[in-house]
Motif scaffolding. Structure first.
Motif, mmCIF file in Angstrom:
data_model
loop_
_atom_site.group_PDB
_atom_site.id
_atom_site.type_symbol
_atom_site.label_atom_id
_atom_site.label_comp_id
_atom_site.label_asym_id
_atom_site.label_seq_id
_atom_site.Cartn_x
_atom_site.Cartn_y
_atom_site.Cartn_z
ATOM 1 N N SER A 31 0.858 -1.180 0.000
ATOM 2 C CA SER A 31 0.000 0.000 0.000
ATOM 3 C C SER A 31 0.890 1.225 0.000
ATOM 4 C CB SER A 31 -0.907 -0.012 1.236
ATOM 5 O OG SER A 31 -1.780 1.098 1.233
ATOM 6 N N SER A 32 0.394 2.322 -0.557
ATOM 7 C CA SER A 32 1.183 3.550 -0.587
ATOM 8 C C SER A 32 0.276 4.746 -0.826
ATOM 9 C CB SER A 32 2.255 3.481 -1.678
ATOM 10 O OG SER A 32 1.667 3.601 -2.964
ATOM 11 N N CYS B 237 4.259 0.267 2.581
ATOM 12 C CA CYS B 237 4.369 -0.925 3.421
ATOM 13 C C CYS B 237 4.264 -2.145 2.515
ATOM 14 C CB CYS B 237 3.278 -0.960 4.498
ATOM 15 S SG CYS B 237 1.609 -1.278 3.849
ATOM 16 N N LEU B 238 4.598 -3.293 3.062
ATOM 17 C CA LEU B 238 4.552 -4.538 2.304
ATOM 18 C C LEU B 238 3.875 -5.605 3.149
ATOM 19 C CD1 LEU B 238 5.533 -6.031 -0.307
ATOM 20 C CD2 LEU B 238 7.548 -6.714 1.008
ATOM 21 N N ILE B 239 2.889 -6.308 2.552
ATOM 22 C CA ILE B 239 2.186 -7.397 3.240
ATOM 23 C C ILE B 239 2.469 -8.696 2.497
ATOM 24 C CG2 ILE B 239 -0.033 -8.254 4.060
ATOM 25 C CD1 ILE B 239 -0.361 -4.858 2.992
ATOM 26 N N THR C 173 -3.765 -17.134 5.601
ATOM 27 C CA THR C 173 -4.024 -17.256 7.034
ATOM 28 C C THR C 173 -2.854 -16.773 7.892
ATOM 29 O OG1 THR C 173 -3.278 -19.561 6.986
ATOM 30 C CG2 THR C 173 -5.646 -19.156 6.760
ATOM 31 N N ILE C 174 -1.677 -16.610 7.279
ATOM 32 C CA ILE C 174 -0.513 -16.082 7.982
ATOM 33 C C ILE C 174 0.027 -14.908 7.170
ATOM 34 C CG2 ILE C 174 1.806 -16.536 8.853
ATOM 35 C CD1 ILE C 174 1.041 -19.472 9.071
ATOM 36 N N GLY C 175 0.021 -13.738 7.777
ATOM 37 C CA GLY C 175 0.488 -12.547 7.089
ATOM 38 C C GLY C 175 1.545 -11.813 7.889
ATOM 39 N N THR C 176 2.463 -11.175 7.183
ATOM 40 C CA THR C 176 3.495 -10.349 7.809
ATOM 41 C C THR C 176 3.463 -8.969 7.180
ATOM 42 O OG1 THR C 176 4.909 -12.286 8.168
ATOM 43 C CG2 THR C 176 5.936 -10.120 8.361
ATOM 44 N N LEU C 177 3.358 -7.953 8.022
ATOM 45 C CA LEU C 177 3.362 -6.575 7.558
ATOM 46 C C LEU C 177 4.729 -5.967 7.829
ATOM 47 C CD1 LEU C 177 2.062 -3.896 6.624
ATOM 48 C CD2 LEU C 177 1.279 -3.583 8.993
ATOM 49 N N TYR C 178 5.442 -5.602 6.773
ATOM 50 C CA TYR C 178 6.731 -4.925 6.896
ATOM 51 C C TYR C 178 6.453 -3.424 6.837
ATOM 52 C CZ TYR C 178 8.682 -9.535 6.170
ATOM 53 O OH TYR C 178 9.001 -10.867 6.295
ATOM 54 N N LEU C 179 6.752 -2.743 7.943
ATOM 55 C CA LEU C 179 6.252 -1.390 8.139
ATOM 56 C C LEU C 179 7.371 -0.426 8.551
ATOM 57 C CD1 LEU C 179 3.520 0.164 8.201
ATOM 58 C CD2 LEU C 179 3.426 -0.342 10.645
ATOM 59 N N PRO C 180 7.670 0.569 7.723
ATOM 60 C CA PRO C 180 8.650 1.590 8.122
ATOM 61 C C PRO C 180 8.034 2.549 9.148
ATOM 62 C CG PRO C 180 8.340 1.513 5.733
ATOM 63 C CD PRO C 180 7.223 0.748 6.349
ATOM 64 N N GLU C 181 8.886 3.277 9.844
ATOM 65 C CA GLU C 181 8.413 4.299 10.773
ATOM 66 C C GLU C 181 8.166 5.591 9.988
ATOM 67 O OE1 GLU C 181 10.790 4.810 14.223
ATOM 68 O OE2 GLU C 181 10.911 2.667 14.658
ATOM 69 N N THR C 182 6.914 5.799 9.579
ATOM 70 C CA THR C 182 6.533 6.998 8.835
ATOM 71 C C THR C 182 5.269 7.578 9.449
ATOM 72 O OG1 THR C 182 5.057 5.887 7.266
ATOM 73 C CG2 THR C 182 7.413 5.915 6.726
ATOM 74 N N SER C 183 4.882 8.757 8.996
ATOM 75 C CA SER C 183 3.671 9.403 9.504
ATOM 76 C C SER C 183 2.413 8.630 9.114
ATOM 77 C CB SER C 183 3.589 10.840 8.978
ATOM 78 O OG SER C 183 3.581 10.848 7.555
ATOM 79 N N ASN C 184 2.517 7.796 8.085
ATOM 80 C CA ASN C 184 1.358 7.018 7.625
ATOM 81 C C ASN C 184 1.346 5.595 8.175
ATOM 82 O OD1 ASN C 184 0.180 9.028 5.951
ATOM 83 N ND2 ASN C 184 1.727 8.622 4.396
ATOM 84 N N ALA C 185 2.210 5.280 9.133
ATOM 85 C CA ALA C 185 2.349 3.898 9.603
ATOM 86 C C ALA C 185 1.044 3.342 10.164
ATOM 87 C CB ALA C 185 3.464 3.816 10.647
ATOM 88 N N LYS C 186 0.331 4.120 10.974
ATOM 89 C CA LYS C 186 -0.929 3.647 11.549
ATOM 90 C C LYS C 186 -1.965 3.386 10.459
ATOM 91 C CE LYS C 186 -4.093 2.947 14.815
ATOM 92 N NZ LYS C 186 -5.358 2.930 14.070
ATOM 93 N N ASP D 40 -3.758 -0.310 9.702
ATOM 94 C CA ASP D 40 -5.199 -0.551 9.603
ATOM 95 C C ASP D 40 -5.573 -1.140 8.245
ATOM 96 O OD1 ASP D 40 -5.876 0.355 12.173
ATOM 97 O OD2 ASP D 40 -5.994 2.430 11.506
ATOM 98 N N ASN D 41 -4.964 -0.625 7.181
ATOM 99 C CA ASN D 41 -5.271 -1.135 5.841
ATOM 100 C C ASN D 41 -4.830 -2.587 5.675
ATOM 101 O OD1 ASN D 41 -6.502 1.157 4.963
ATOM 102 N ND2 ASN D 41 -5.163 1.497 3.220
#
Length: 288
Positions: A82-83, A91-93, A100-113, A117-118
């Motif tokens: 998503s971007s 971010c990358l999912i 049934t098993i997911g990993t969210l790779y998430l940088p520390e940005t203002s849009n992280a929250k 949620d997405n």
């Protein structure tokens, strides 16, 4: 940190980094926290990463839509991103074959929250669509155990129309203002609150029988018509989330939409943002 949540009868598990702020990130999910030891449909684990590391995988993904927030897909269908920027990933999912098993790779940005949620919404959709369940883009009000959903394109006035019902009609309350969930349960269509309510902090773990669906359109006067058959289907379908390029999910979405058109009244309201529109809509819904 591990958490269980149940939304519309479907339970999922979160695995979060220890330094993630519960107050900042998890408030919308508190009403849905699952205290029992129950089976869960899917797990989402959040791992921190750098923005630069996401750009390394962008060349293998294609952008799926033309307006932000953008959704990116890989060719296999098990990697999503998503971007807010059409040229980079936010971010990358990554999921396994059955989602049934997911990993969210998430940088520390203002849009992280927002990306968090997405990602949860995406995993929820992937795991529940084939279970007679749909996430809607709608605003829903309830009264006496019955629910009324207002649909329309972004900016049409769904939230505004809900507020008109709350202001001028007695006994109504807001269930959800952006992404309610519907399920076909025992030959009834049930609408549920969710942790995803857009800009309105309305996170209610409640449910109601869905009695009517109203597609809104801005106009210079108030006019309402009843929809049936293919018109009802076409009015409701665009507001349903799902991966329609997958045959099994597309079939499930179709079956649930058909159930809604058979069990609920569907109407098209051309309207102004005024009291008369709310009263006309309510009166028409309750006519025999």
């Amino acid at each position: 940190m591990n958490y269980l949540y149940t939304v519309a009868g479907h339970t999922f598990k979160l695995l979060l980094p220890d330094d993630l702020s519960e107050v900042e990130w998890l408030v919308p999910y508190i009403p849905f926290e699952e205290k029992r030891e129950v089976a869960f449909l899917f797990t989402l684990e959040i791992k921190k990463c750098t923005i630069a590391s996401l750009q390394d995988v962008r060349r293998d993904m294609c952008r799926f839509n033309d307006e932000p927030p953008y959704l990116w897909l890989d060719n296999e269908g098990f990697m999503f991103a998503s971007s807010m920027d059409e040229d980079s990933l936010g971010c990358l999912i990554c999921t396994e074959k059955y989602y049934t098993i997911g990993t969210l790779y998430l940088p520390e940005t203002s849009n992280a929250k927002f990306y968090f949620d997405n990602a949860l919404k995406l995993l929820y959709i992937l795991n529940t669509t084939t279970l007679n369940t749909l996430m809607l883009h709608a605003s829903v009000v309830t009264q006496a155990g019955n629910g009324y959903a207002f649909l329309g394109k972004s900016g049409t006035g769904k939230s505004t129309h809900s507020q008109l019902w709350l202001r001028y009609l007695e006994g109504y309350e807001l269930l959800n203002d952006d992404h309610p969930i519907i399920r076909l349960v025992n030959d009834e269509v049930i609408v549920y609150g969710s942790p995803w309510s857009g800009k309105t902090p309305c996170y209610k773990n409640k449910q109601a029988r869905l009695k009517a669906v109203v597609r809104l359109e801005q106009a210079s006067e108030n006019k309402i018509i009843r929809l049936r058959g293919i018109q009802a289907y076409a009015a409701f379908s665009p507001s349903c989330s799902g991966m329609r390029w997958q045959r099994e999910m597309a079939d499930a979405i179709h079956q649930t939409i058909v159930a809604v058109t058979e069990h609920c009244r569907l109407l098209h309201l051309k309207c102004l943002p005024d009291e008369e529109a709310a009263r006309l809509c309510c009166q028409t819904i309750h006519e025999r």
